[in-house]
Scaffold this motif. Structure first.
Motif, PDB file in Angstrom:
ATOM      1  N   UNK A 305       8.412  -2.900 -13.611  1.00 18.64           N
ATOM      2  CA  UNK A 305       7.031  -3.279 -13.868  1.00 18.64           C
ATOM      3  C   UNK A 305       6.113  -2.490 -12.953  1.00 18.64           C
ATOM      4  N   UNK A 306       4.872  -2.456 -13.344  1.00 18.54           N
ATOM      5  CA  UNK A 306       3.859  -1.783 -12.554  1.00 18.54           C
ATOM      6  C   UNK A 306       3.065  -2.862 -11.839  1.00 18.54           C
ATOM      7  N   UNK A 307       3.322  -3.009 -10.552  1.00 16.95           N
ATOM      8  CA  UNK A 307       2.673  -4.112  -9.822  1.00 16.95           C
ATOM      9  C   UNK A 307       1.168  -3.971  -9.842  1.00 16.95           C
ATOM     10  N   UNK A 308       0.712  -2.741  -9.717  1.00 16.40           N
ATOM     11  CA  UNK A 308      -0.730  -2.540  -9.632  1.00 16.40           C
ATOM     12  C   UNK A 308      -1.399  -2.995 -10.914  1.00 16.40           C
ATOM     13  N   UNK A 461      15.200  -7.947  -9.307  1.00 17.89           N
ATOM     14  CA  UNK A 461      14.166  -8.467 -10.206  1.00 17.89           C
ATOM     15  C   UNK A 461      12.886  -8.724  -9.419  1.00 17.89           C
ATOM     16  N   UNK A 462      13.027  -9.273  -8.237  1.00 19.70           N
ATOM     17  CA  UNK A 462      11.830  -9.552  -7.449  1.00 19.70           C
ATOM     18  C   UNK A 462      11.144  -8.272  -7.014  1.00 19.70           C
ATOM     19  N   UNK A 463      11.898  -7.185  -6.912  1.00 19.70           N
ATOM     20  CA  UNK A 463      11.243  -5.933  -6.556  1.00 19.70           C
ATOM     21  C   UNK A 463      10.581  -5.303  -7.760  1.00 19.70           C
ATOM     22  N   UNK A 464      10.674  -5.946  -8.923  1.00 22.79           N
ATOM     23  CA  UNK A 464       9.928  -5.443 -10.073  1.00 22.79           C
ATOM     24  C   UNK A 464      10.762  -4.871 -11.186  1.00 22.79           C
ATOM     25  N   UNK A 519       2.509 -14.739 -18.687  1.00 27.09           N
ATOM     26  CA  UNK A 519       2.023 -13.477 -19.238  1.00 27.09           C
ATOM     27  C   UNK A 519       1.935 -12.385 -18.188  1.00 27.09           C
ATOM     28  N   UNK A 520       2.244 -12.709 -16.961  1.00 26.38           N
ATOM     29  CA  UNK A 520       2.058 -11.708 -15.917  1.00 26.38           C
ATOM     30  C   UNK A 520       3.319 -11.600 -15.072  1.00 26.38           C
ATOM     31  N   UNK A 521       3.962 -10.461 -15.156  1.00 25.66           N
ATOM     32  CA  UNK A 521       5.255 -10.307 -14.489  1.00 25.66           C
ATOM     33  C   UNK A 521       5.117 -10.364 -12.969  1.00 25.66           C
ATOM     34  N   UNK A 522       4.014  -9.881 -12.444  1.00 22.29           N
ATOM     35  CA  UNK A 522       3.871  -9.911 -10.986  1.00 22.29           C
ATOM     36  C   UNK A 522       3.692 -11.342 -10.490  1.00 22.29           C
ATOM     37  N   UNK A 523       2.898 -12.127 -11.237  1.00 23.66           N
ATOM     38  CA  UNK A 523       2.702 -13.517 -10.833  1.00 23.66           C
ATOM     39  C   UNK A 523       4.012 -14.294 -10.969  1.00 23.66           C
ATOM     40  N   UNK A 524       4.766 -13.960 -11.993  1.00 27.22           N
ATOM     41  CA  UNK A 524       6.029 -14.660 -12.203  1.00 27.22           C
ATOM     42  C   UNK A 524       6.945 -14.452 -11.006  1.00 27.22           C
ATOM     43  N   UNK A 525       6.877 -13.281 -10.417  1.00 24.07           N
ATOM     44  CA  UNK A 525       7.739 -13.008  -9.277  1.00 24.07           C
ATOM     45  C   UNK A 525       7.361 -13.828  -8.053  1.00 24.07           C
ATOM     46  N   UNK A 526       6.090 -14.223  -7.981  1.00 26.38           N
ATOM     47  CA  UNK A 526       5.717 -15.131  -6.880  1.00 26.38           C
ATOM     48  C   UNK A 526       6.428 -16.468  -7.048  1.00 26.38           C
ATOM     49  N   UNK A 990       6.276   1.822  -2.100  1.00 29.76           N
ATOM     50  CA  UNK A 990       6.766   0.560  -1.571  1.00 29.76           C
ATOM     51  C   UNK A 990       5.662  -0.472  -1.491  1.00 29.76           C
ATOM     52  N   UNK A 991       4.527  -0.031  -0.972  1.00 33.62           N
ATOM     53  CA  UNK A 991       3.492  -1.019  -0.673  1.00 33.62           C
ATOM     54  C   UNK A 991       2.742  -1.446  -1.912  1.00 33.62           C
ATOM     55  N   UNK A 992       2.521  -0.547  -2.821  1.00 37.20           N
ATOM     56  CA  UNK A 992       1.770  -0.912  -4.017  1.00 37.20           C
ATOM     57  C   UNK A 992       2.680  -1.307  -5.163  1.00 37.20           C
ATOM     58  N   UNK A 993       3.956  -1.036  -5.034  1.00 35.55           N
ATOM     59  CA  UNK A 993       4.866  -1.367  -6.130  1.00 35.55           C
ATOM     60  C   UNK A 993       4.581  -0.534  -7.358  1.00 35.55           C
TER      61      UNK A 993
END
Lengths: 1089, 188
Positions: A305-308, A461-464, A519-526, A990-993
């Protein structure tokens, strides 16, 4: 007075009628009347009458679908009129009228009476002279029709009107006016009385005295009307009249009137509407009416996934909800719900994981005791619960009660003797075998993802990374059920790692209830981060340790908000498990212990020795287990997972039964080893010689000489240690749910207990030594072997997983005494140092690397001096980069590029000549958008032009309707220049994913760096430095199955495959190169068109 | 959305059942006293009594007292008494639920692996089986997009939906099996 008329009465399909007029004399009229009643016919009338007062009319009466009528007028002289009347009553017809009349007083009208869906009518006017009028009247009464009128009349006193009478849903009408001169008027009247219709009027009239009006009579929800004016000068009027009879009380209807007074020079209107590249929200304003394509913005399986992008999406959603908050009470409630959904989802996750952990504990205990016997009075009780109230008073008989029958008693009728021993032995093996067999069968049939520990995958998975189905319902159910079976079968495995997986499954499933997270993969990882904390919390009864575990070991992105939520989830889970009380001891874990004896400074030496042992064991275990797993992965061994499990379990059961320390449950073993020998202990480990001389021995409780029981126990423990070490290596990686914590802790506890007893005896026999003389007076109890066991357990666990803080906190929470923090820290740190000396990665990282997951470890440092240019693809020897141009590709060419390459995204550039970057488009989004356009938009054929710009490029007159893909274009891709050091690039990733990053030079796209490239690069550098690290030989000659039958790479497994494929030899690389070359040829051909 | 509703109904049912099952049972408390050897009592003893928390001490639990007179106090000082509580209802409910789920899964597994191929062959002959195999190999990028779009659009009736969901699940499991057991790309 010439006249040309052509009358067609062709009743058969695929006919075409064309009338071309080239009459140069005025007052001529050309008319084409078609009565073709069959499908796929087309009628076109092209007029080139250069003299005024001519009129051209085209009347179509084609009553059958898929016909098209077009009238192109190029009358350059005033007072000409062109009219196109369509009476096509059947779907999928299209009518277009293009006027290019440059002289005033001309009029163009298009009347559509198409009463059936999916028809489209467009009228494009380019009348540059005043007093011209264009009108489009649609009477399409059926859904999915669209009418658009585009006017480019730059001179005053022109008027454009679009009247829609579409009474059925899903129709859209748009009127775009770009009239820059005063006194022009644009009106759009919609009478769409049914939902889901949209009407938009965009005016860009920069001069006064113009008026724009939009009248909507949409009485039902879900319709939207927008009027956007950018009139920077006074005396203009814009009116938006909505007559929605249920205003604002019905959700989802929206009417917006946006007046933007930003004064911009003429000609730069396009720039402004593009959003200027700064804020993505302004783009969305103008793309508002473009129906969002379902599926765009989601990810394929095995992709990163694209965290940004995900974070941007979330912020935008948040902004939208916040801005609507004050509108109504309903919106306010919705915003409250949204704000609380984070806490709600972690609460639910905590509840579920606590309950499941309770279920697993109870069922595993019961099933484990089923191997020995059964409770006759109530078969659902385990041994302990069965004898709950029985009053067998002596220590020796504490385990015996009449209700509990061993299998030998039941089958043979005798409890003692060799016969019953053999019977029990046999039944033990039989149950162990059948549990393990059931577990592996269930895993294989229902959910193969349920096997293993799960922590390496969850880390990835948590890393995206996306692994579809890994956290699904079936995985949850099968993992829960089979975990019980696997633990009960007596294999050398634990339930702690799988519990983390189970908790993460709960988190994932509950996040589907809340749109914010689903609907948001980054939020799901939280949520998943919080869930993994809850998992450890219930596994060890250590809520704080769980939070720290999530922070230290598994999470990739861990903001403070997640920390609080993790803490809350861990708390809820621990509370639920506590109230279930699975062990009946009011504790969350079986091996909870409490010490009160102090420790002395000299004991740090054995503790550090234990740390060294733990580090050595960790390094050895990682080596051996990874070696074995690699063998399993690369040889025929991996083909027989069921057989392998059966073999391992039979060996385990056969060897384990004779030794009482291996026969019992591993948790119970740890408990016994942790527990100190008090007066109340009866086990063999505590049979000190002073037992013999009666009751006096216990009064002062000194260190005592070991009795024969202790020596026997020592031998058994040593054998158990060797057995556990060997079996754990072969067990971790079996295709059943298998955790690593418990066996590692057991090994450490055994070693620690042995060391503890040795030190104790040493102190007893040599109490005159300098060390012991200081602290241990004769007869005082200064050594606690149980504490050694605990320190050993922590050290071994630390050696295997390389955790530090969280491990110490977990063990500290197990014992509830702050006093032992220093010994634990000393041992854990030593074991980490020793382990790191032999290999820097823990077992989870090693497994991640073995499987080739795209995991960018945040802990590793990048110390090399390479530049972005050296890492980016394509390299100098590679074929050039696959790029898309912003407006001169056709759908067919685009599909060709997608089919022939396997890249997951393509940079979009201005043109082949300038090569400047416009944006980035993802492969998945393109395929979905094309497929969607094919279904929903009319006139999209293979020859349709694809454009990523705001406005359609000027096309030849007879070309089909172009396809706009601007909505899927990422207009703010991350770029670095070719001279950026890799240090910085790795840090950015790393920092922005990030998922990918474009490399530019003077604004020209040179290449692309993906996460995969960076991982490959790191691996390469590592191999240069320490060649022993990872042998990639296993990839040789493998993975043919990742390619489809036709040799096309399968899209599904790409991400994983490509990492491997890079190292994998020449044949595949060559194949890819060929593909790229082919595509390049296509591209070049296209650009020359 | 349907699955969500089902989930909720299921959890509510579970909760009701659980709360019924965990109704307090007087058998569920005990006071356990462990007494070490003392003087002429050569062996350690364990006493279990079903008494309430306030009575949980050596004097109430240890009956008959193995020593007499003055020694009672000294003996009792050495004993360690713990009040324990369990929930037999929860245990019963958990074990029965676990076993029934396990049994259902086993039945379904037997059906899927043994019975269904036989039934299918008998009902449809070979053509169906071959067709099924073809479906699985469909991995073109545009077919993928097709899937995504059709998932978001189609609203078939309940039966079709169940059928469709089952087919999809099966395909997923097959994919998982391939990647775990055959290709060894994950979880090895």
């Amino acid at each position: 007075m010439t006249c040309a008329s052509n009358q067609c009465f062709k009743p058969v399909r695929h006919s075409s009628a064309s009338l071309q007029c080239l009459t140069p004399v005025p007052h001529s009229s050309a008319s084409l009347q078609c009565f073709t009643p069959v499908l796929h016919s087309s009628a076109s009338l092209q007029c080139f009458t250069p003299v005024p007062h001519s009129s051209a009319s085209l009347q179509c009466l084609t009553p059958v679908p898929h016909s098209s009528a077009s009238l192109q007028c190029l009358t350059p002289v005033p007072h000409s009129s062109a009219s196109l009347q369509c009476l096509t009553p059947v779907p999928h017809s299209s009518a277009s009228l293009q006027c290019l009349t440059p002289v005033p007083h001309s009029s163009a009208s298009l009347q559509c009476l198409t009463p059936v869906p999916h028809s489209s009518a467009s009228l494009q006017c380019f009348t540059p002279v005043p007093h011209s009028s264009a009108s489009l009247q649609c009477l399409t009464p059926v859904p999915h029709s669209s009418a658009s009128l585009q006017c480019f009349t730059p001179v005053p006193h022109s008027s454009a009107s679009l009247q829609c009478l579409t009474p059925v849903p899903h129709s859209s009408a748009s009127l775009q006016c770009l009239t820059p001169v005063p006194h022009s008027s644009a009106s759009l009247q919609c009478l769409t009385p049914v939902p889901h219709s949209s009407a938009s009027l965009q005016c860009l009239t920069p001069v006064p005295h113009s008026s724009a009006s939009l009248q909507c009579f949409t009485p039902v929800p879900h319709s939207s009307a927008s009027l956007q004016c950018f009139t920077p000068v006074p005396h203009s009027s814009a009116s938006l009249q909505c007559l929605t009879p249920v205003p604002h009380s019905v959700p989802h209807s929206s009417a917006s009137l946006q007046l933007d007074f930003r004064l911009l020079p003429e000609g730069s209107n396009y720039v402004m509407s593009n959003g200027g590249g700064a804020a993505s929200s302004s783009t969305h304003l103008l793309d508002f009416l473009e129906e969002p394509i379902p599926g765009v913005g989601t990810y394929d399986d095995f992709h990163t996934i694209d965290w940004v992008r995900e974070k941007c999406k979330d912020r935008e959603r948040h902004r939208k909800i916040n801005s609507r908050k004050k509108d109504s009470a309903w919106e306010f409630t919705k915003s409250l719900y949204d704000a609380w959904s984070g806490w709600l989802v972690v609460t639910l996750t905590g509840l579920a994981s606590g309950a499941l952990a309770g279920l697993i504990d109870i069922a595993a205990d019961w099933l484990n005791d089923l191997k020995e016997g059964v409770c006759l009075s109530a078969m659902w009780f385990n041994h302990e619960q069965c004898c709950w109230t029985s009053n067998e008073t002596t220590f020796a008989e504490r385990d015996k009660c009449p209700q509990w029958k061993s299998w030998a008693e039941l089958i043979l009728g005798q409890a003692e003797g060799p016969g019953s021993y053999i019977m029990n032995y046999f039944m033990y093996i039989y149950w162990a075998l059948s549990f393990a067999f059931l577990a592996v069968c269930l895993v294989k049939v229902f959910a193969p993802y349920a096997c293993g520990s799960g922590i390496p995958e969850i880390k990835t998975i948590l890393s995206g990374f996306i692994i579809r189905g890994y956290l699904g319902k079936w995985t949850l159910m099968i993992k829960t059920i089979t975990l019980v079976l696997a633990v009960a079968s007596g294999l050398s495995l634990g339930k702690e790692g799988p519990l983390v997986h189970v908790a993460c499954c709960c988190g994932n499933i509950f996040s589907y209830l809340f749109p914010k997270y689903s609907k948001n993969e980054a939020k799901k990882r939280e949520v998943l981060s919080a869930a993994s904390a809850a998992g450890v919390s219930v596994a060890f009864g250590a809520p704080i340790g769980g939070v720290l575990f999530s922070l230290e070991e598994v999470s990739y992105y861990f903001p403070l908000k997640t920390l609080w939520r993790s803490f809350f989830a861990a708390l809820v889970a621990a509370f639920v498990l506590r109230s279930i009380n699975p062990f009946g001891n009011s504790r969350l874990v079986l091996f909870y212990v409490e010490y009160h004896t102090p420790w002395y400074l000299f004991e740090l030496i054995p503790f550090i020795l234990l740390g060294v042992f733990g580090g050595l064991w960790g390094a050895f275990f990682i080596r051996a287990n990874i070696g074995w797993c690699r063998r399993r992965k690369s040889t025929r061994l991996g083909k027989y997972p069921v057989l392998e499990v059966i073999l391992v379990v039979v060996i385990t059961a056969v060897v384990a039964f004779p030794n009482p320390y291996t026969r019992q449950n591993t948790s119970e073993l740890i408990k016994e080893l942790f527990t100190d020998c008090g007066p109340l202990e009866s086990s063999q480990l505590c049979q000190y010689r002073s037992h013999m001389n009666g009751s006096k021995a216990f009064s002062d409780n000194p260190n005592r000489p070991a009795g024969p029981g202790v020596y026997a126990a020592m031998w058994q423990l040593c054998l158990a240690l060797i057995f556990k070490i060997i079996m754990t290596i072969f067990t971790f990686g079996l295709k059943v749910p298998a955790g690593l914590f418990i066996p590692s802790m057991a090994i450490g506890a055994i070693a620690g207990r042995i060391v503890g007893i040795a030190v104790e005896q040493l102190a007893y026999y040599h109490h005159d030594w300098f060390l012991f003389k200081e602290w241990c007076e004769v007869g005082a109890d200064c050594i606690t072997p149980g504490l050694y066991a605990m320190v050993g357990a922590a050290a071994c666990l630390g050696g295997v997983t390389r955790m530090t803080v969280s491990l110490v906190v977990i063990v500290f929470e197990l014992t509830g005494g702050l006093e032992y923090i220093v010994p634990l820290m000393a041992a854990v740190m030593t074991s980490k140092w020793v382990g790191d000396a032999f290999g820097r990665e823990g077992i989870y990282e090693a497994h991640i690397r073995l499987n080739g997951y795209p995991f960018l470890d945040a802990k590793e440092e990048f110390t090399h001096t390479t530049l972005a240019r050296e890492v980016m693809r394509p390299q100098r020897s590679d074929p050039p980069l696959a790029v898309l141009t912003q407006d001169d590709l056709t759908v067919e060419q685009l599909q060709g590029i997608i089919n022939e390459t396997s890249y997951n995204g393509f940079p979009v550039i201005v043109s082949k000549e300038s090569q400047r970057l416009v944006g980035f488009a993802l492969r998945r989004d393109i395929t979905i958008a094309i497929e969607n356009a094919r279904r929903k938009q009319e006139g999209i054929v293979l020859d349709s032009r694809v454009y990523f710009t705001q406005h359609a490029p000027t096309l030849p007159a007879d070309s089909p309707r172009p396809l706009k893909l601007r909505s899927i274009l990422d207009m703010s891709p991350f770029t670095v220049t070719d001279h950026t050091p890799m240090e910085i690039v790795v840090d950015i990733f790393r920092k922005l994913g990030l998922r990918q990053c474009l490399v530019t030079h003077n604004g020209i796209v040179l290449g692309i760096i993906t996460k995969k490239n960076i991982i490959e690069h790191l691996e390469e550098l590592k191999q240069h430095v320490e060649p022993l690290a990872a042998a990639w030989y296993r990839h040789k000659k493998r993975y043919p199955s990742s390619h489809g039958a036709n040799g096309q790479p399968g899209s599904r497994v790409h991400y994983v495959q490509l990492i491997c494929s890079f190292q994998d030899g020449d044949d595949k690389e060559q194949e890819e190169q060929e593909e790229e070359e082919e595509e390049e040829v296509c591209l070049l051909d296209d650009s020359s068109l | 959305m349907n699955t969500v509703c089902l989930l909720q109904v299921f959890s509510v049912t579970c909760f009701v059942l659980l709360s019924q099952a965990t109704a307090k049972n007087s058998e569920d408390i005990r006071c356990k006293c462990i007494c070490p050897p003392y003087k002429n009592v050569t062996r350690g003893k364990i006493y279990n009594q079903n008494v309430s928390l306030k009575d949980c001490n050596c004097l109430h639990v240890v009956v008959p007292m193995p020593v007499n007179g003055n020694d009672v106090e000294a003996y009792c000082l050495r004993c360690e008494c713990k009040f324990e509580e369990r929930s037999s209802g929860t245990i019963k409910f958990t074990i029965i639920m676990y076993l029934s789920i396990l049994g259902l899964l086993l039945l379904y597994m037997v059906y899927l692996t043994l019975l269904e191929p036989v039934l299918k062959r008998r009902l449809f002959g070979h053509s169906q089986l071959i067709q099924n195999d073809d479906d699985v190999g469909d991995q073109q990028p545009f077919a993928n997009a097709h899937n995504v779009l059709s998932r978001s659009q189609s609203r078939p009736n309940m039966l079709n939906k169940v059928e469709h969901a089952q087919q999809r699940w099966r395909r997923q499991v097959q994919e998982q099996r391939k990647s775990v057991f055959d290709r060894h790309v994950v979880l090895s």
